[in-house]
Write a protein that holds these residues in place. Structure first.
Motif: not given
Length: 191
Positions: A7-14, A41-43
């Motif tokens: 899975d991607f680790r998505l934070g609040s800072v791009l 996919d990530w984009l």
């Protein structure tokens, strides 16, 4: 999400979320964008949808990711910014076509054209990196305290003393290791 991909680790800072597409940098690295489609996919989950990606564009993205990580790490350790990293970030930032737009909620959002390319999306990531590395935004660059991670992250906590890039992964892993070590210590002293 396709099977076999982490899975991607998505934070609040791009920009720092983008650097987190390679995790465990000091351990057994985990590449989270191993194929052009995974970059697409990530984009998309980052609000920068593009139709396709070539292997060459994936390499541009990885080059940008590593440049952002190098510059963010230098900023976090108060070292000089690597000139090559600055050049890559600047090159990616100026070559794309994206516009900042205002949402109905009064937030800034990036908008790509309907025929957006990976380069357009990468310019947004690079621009975000410029804003956090330059000190334009309220927060500070820091490095994850996990010895196997060392990810650069943008700390916006009130005290600016956050230690982990992600509490749900690195923070919990370190707390669990500390707990297990204490349990072993108690068990051996009870013998």
């Amino acid at each position: 999400m396709p099977a076999g991909f982490p899975d991607f680790r998505l934070g609040s800072v791009l920009a720092t979320s983008f650097t987190a597409t390679l995790t465990e940098r000091r351990g057994d690295p985990v590449e989270r964008i191993p194929t052009p489609q995974r970059l697409v996919d990530w984009l998309a989950v980052s609000g920068l949808a593009v139709d396709s990606c070539t292997p060459a564009q994936l390499e541009l993205a990885r080059e940008l990711r590593e440049a952002i990580h190098a510059a963010a790490t230098a900023t976090a350790t108060q070292a000089a910014l690597p000139a090559s990293a600055v050049q890559i970030i600047n090159d990616r930032s100026v070559e794309g076509r994206a516009a900042a737009v205002l949402t109905a909620e009064g937030k800034r959002q990036w908008q790509l054209s309907p025929a957006a390319s990976v380069e357009d999306a990468l310019s947004v990531v690079a621009a975000d990196a410029v804003s956090i590395i330059s000190g334009e935004r309220d927060g500070r660059m820091a490095l994850c305290a996990s010895p196997t991670c060392q990810a650069a992250f943008f700390d916006t906590s009130q005290s600016r003393t956050r230690r982990w890039c992600d509490m749900n992964t690195c923070g919990n892993r370190q707390k669990k290791a500390r707990f297990n070590a204490n349990q072993r210590k108690k068990a051996s002293s009870a013998e």
